[in-house]
Design a protein around this motif. Sequence first.
Motif: not given
Length: 108
Positions: A44-56
């Motif tokens: 719980f004290d290591i967090t991650g976030r995945l986001v899309s920067l560009q999508r074709t």
Amino acid sequence: MALPKGTVRVFKGDKDGSLEFIGEDSIDHTPRDEDIKLTTGNAFDITGRLVSLQRTVFDRGYDADMKLTVINHKDESAKIVVDYNNFYNDDLVFKWGGEVELERVSSG
């Protein structure tokens, strides 16, 4: 060695040499020479976030540039393994994989 269906408990050696329980997981009957994957818990004290920067978008799928940000809130460094599953595209090309050492990020 073949493994029967059941619960696998995982222990780790502590600094003083005693065993520390770190988690458990269930497995199915597993034939000899097959790999198993155990999930012993979530940090719980290591967090991650995945986001899309560009999508074709194409006729039969899409191409995307993604950014993964991982933050270590622990008081010590930690090793993580990034295991990204894309349930929509079997042709996914993931250009990085493996293990990384995360240093503690100071809050001040």
